[in-house]
Design a protein around this motif. Structure first.
Motif, mmCIF file in Angstrom:
data_model
loop_
_atom_site.group_PDB
_atom_site.id
_atom_site.type_symbol
_atom_site.label_atom_id
_atom_site.label_comp_id
_atom_site.label_asym_id
_atom_site.label_seq_id
_atom_site.Cartn_x
_atom_site.Cartn_y
_atom_site.Cartn_z
ATOM 1 N N HIS A 163 119.181 83.527 93.472
ATOM 2 C CA HIS A 163 120.295 83.022 93.931
ATOM 3 C C HIS A 163 120.100 81.713 94.956
ATOM 4 C CE1 HIS A 163 122.843 85.421 91.517
ATOM 5 N NE2 HIS A 163 122.430 86.369 92.185
ATOM 6 N N GLU A 164 119.021 80.941 94.908
ATOM 7 C CA GLU A 164 118.580 80.092 95.756
ATOM 8 C C GLU A 164 119.535 79.200 96.197
ATOM 9 O OE1 GLU A 164 116.019 80.897 97.812
ATOM 10 O OE2 GLU A 164 115.507 82.480 96.508
ATOM 11 N N GLN A 165 120.120 78.306 95.107
ATOM 12 C CA GLN A 165 121.076 77.597 95.359
ATOM 13 C C GLN A 165 122.303 77.874 95.897
ATOM 14 O OE1 GLN A 165 122.178 75.459 91.588
ATOM 15 N NE2 GLN A 165 122.814 73.658 92.772
ATOM 16 N N ALA A 166 122.798 79.207 95.481
ATOM 17 C CA ALA A 166 124.068 79.758 96.228
ATOM 18 C C ALA A 166 124.071 80.083 97.519
ATOM 19 C CB ALA A 166 124.291 80.850 95.312
ATOM 20 N N LYS A 167 122.742 80.708 97.838
ATOM 21 C CA LYS A 167 122.189 80.861 99.207
ATOM 22 C C LYS A 167 122.194 79.762 100.251
ATOM 23 C CE LYS A 167 118.830 84.056 99.507
ATOM 24 N NZ LYS A 167 117.622 84.710 98.965
ATOM 25 N N ARG A 168 121.564 78.691 99.543
ATOM 26 C CA ARG A 168 121.550 77.492 100.191
ATOM 27 C C ARG A 168 123.014 77.013 100.785
ATOM 28 N NH1 ARG A 168 119.580 74.205 104.255
ATOM 29 N NH2 ARG A 168 119.553 72.135 103.694
ATOM 30 N N ALA A 169 123.863 76.999 99.600
ATOM 31 C CA ALA A 169 125.199 76.526 100.072
ATOM 32 C C ALA A 169 125.933 77.452 100.945
ATOM 33 C CB ALA A 169 126.109 76.580 98.638
ATOM 34 N N LYS A 187 128.798 86.770 92.752
ATOM 35 C CA LYS A 187 129.654 86.427 93.749
ATOM 36 C C LYS A 187 130.060 87.307 94.846
ATOM 37 C CE LYS A 187 132.849 85.357 90.957
ATOM 38 N NZ LYS A 187 132.363 85.885 89.834
ATOM 39 N N SER A 188 130.365 88.562 94.469
ATOM 40 C CA SER A 188 130.998 89.649 95.506
ATOM 41 C C SER A 188 129.770 90.187 96.391
ATOM 42 C CB SER A 188 131.257 90.947 94.706
ATOM 43 O OG SER A 188 132.541 90.427 93.956
ATOM 44 N N LEU A 189 128.348 89.951 95.744
ATOM 45 C CA LEU A 189 127.526 90.504 96.478
ATOM 46 C C LEU A 189 127.045 89.604 97.816
ATOM 47 C CD1 LEU A 189 124.504 92.121 97.167
ATOM 48 C CD2 LEU A 189 123.615 90.652 95.399
ATOM 49 N N LEU A 190 127.042 88.090 97.419
ATOM 50 C CA LEU A 190 127.085 87.042 98.320
ATOM 51 C C LEU A 190 128.028 87.058 99.331
ATOM 52 C CD1 LEU A 190 125.872 84.275 95.633
ATOM 53 C CD2 LEU A 190 124.265 85.152 97.365
#
Length: 245
Positions: A202-208, A229-232
């Motif tokens: 989830h590199e892109q989501a983590k960057r956001a 989504k819930s984990l993030l």
């Protein structure tokens, strides 16, 4: 003579000072509240009169006029009860000491004089601090984190008689507040089972998420069920700064 005491009104979460003015004169027995009060404020008449009767004060053949200033702001809620009652007791001579304008009264009343909590207590206290109020009388509520509010003296009372006693200098008669264990919960004591660094991929989501955390931006998560989504979201607080008071 007109007695003036301070209270706090709310527009949403924004608070403003309300000057409660009370004048009692010989006339047909009545109580009138002006200053754009809604129905919940008008209903305080019976609660205030019943609380005054607790002091064996006779308001027969007296007209009680209450003005809530500023008169161009709509007033709502029952938290003006205590201020109205204290101003009336001052006008009737039950409270002999002067009441500083830097002292505010927030709370609803029951018919037996018990001071009760209501919606908006915490925003009202925070607003009072910002308005330069030095002391505020308020009802006991176990969920209020009063120990975290600095710069204002919060006097917790259970009954209107305690307010009068405190105003007259009898502080030893006040009840002591007790707080629930939830109020002592801090980010350090909150055991987080999930940490942001444990998320794989989830590199892109983590960057956001990192950008949102660094810049205090809003964030919208969108995607099919099971995509993470819930984990993030659950791990996101681990990279946020500690909360201030």
């Amino acid at each position: 003579m007109t007695v003036k005491v301070s209270s706090i009104g709310l527009r949403g979460l924004e608070g403003y000072r309300v000057q409660v003015e009370v004048r009692i004169s010989q006339d047909t027995e009545s109580m009138v509240i002006v200053g754009l009060p809604d129905a919940s404020v008008k209903e305080s008449r019976e609660r205030v009169l019943a609380s005054i009767a607790h002091f064996d004060l006779d308001v027969t053949d007296k007209k009680v006029v209450v003005n809530l200033s500023p008169s161009d702001q709509k007033k709502n809620g029952s938290l003006f009860d205590l201020a109205i009652a204290i101003a009336a007791l001052k006008e009737l001579g039950e409270v002999k000491r002067e009441i500083p304008l830097e002292t505010a009264f927030i709370g609803a009343l029951s018919l037996d004089g018990t001071v009760m909590s209501g919606e908006g207590i915490l925003p009202a206290i925070i607003a009072a601090k910002g308005l330069g109020i030095k002391r505020v009388y308020l009802p006991y509520d176990s969920v209020l984190p009063l120990h975290m509010i600095q710069g204002i003296e919060c006097v917790v009372v259970n009954h209107i008689e305690e307010v009068v006693q405190h105003l007259e200098g009898q502080e030893s008669l006040l009840s002591q507040p007790h707080f629930s264990s939830k109020e002592h919960l801090t980010p350090d004591s909150d055991t987080r089972q999930k940490n942001f660094r444990h998320v794989i991929g989830h590199e892109q989501a983590k960057r956001a998420l990192e950008i949102a955390a660094a810049g205090e931006h809003n964030l919208l998560m969108s995607g099919p069920p099971g995509c993470g989504k819930s984990l993030l979201a659950e791990t996101f607080p681990s990279i946020l700064p500690k909360l201030t008071n």
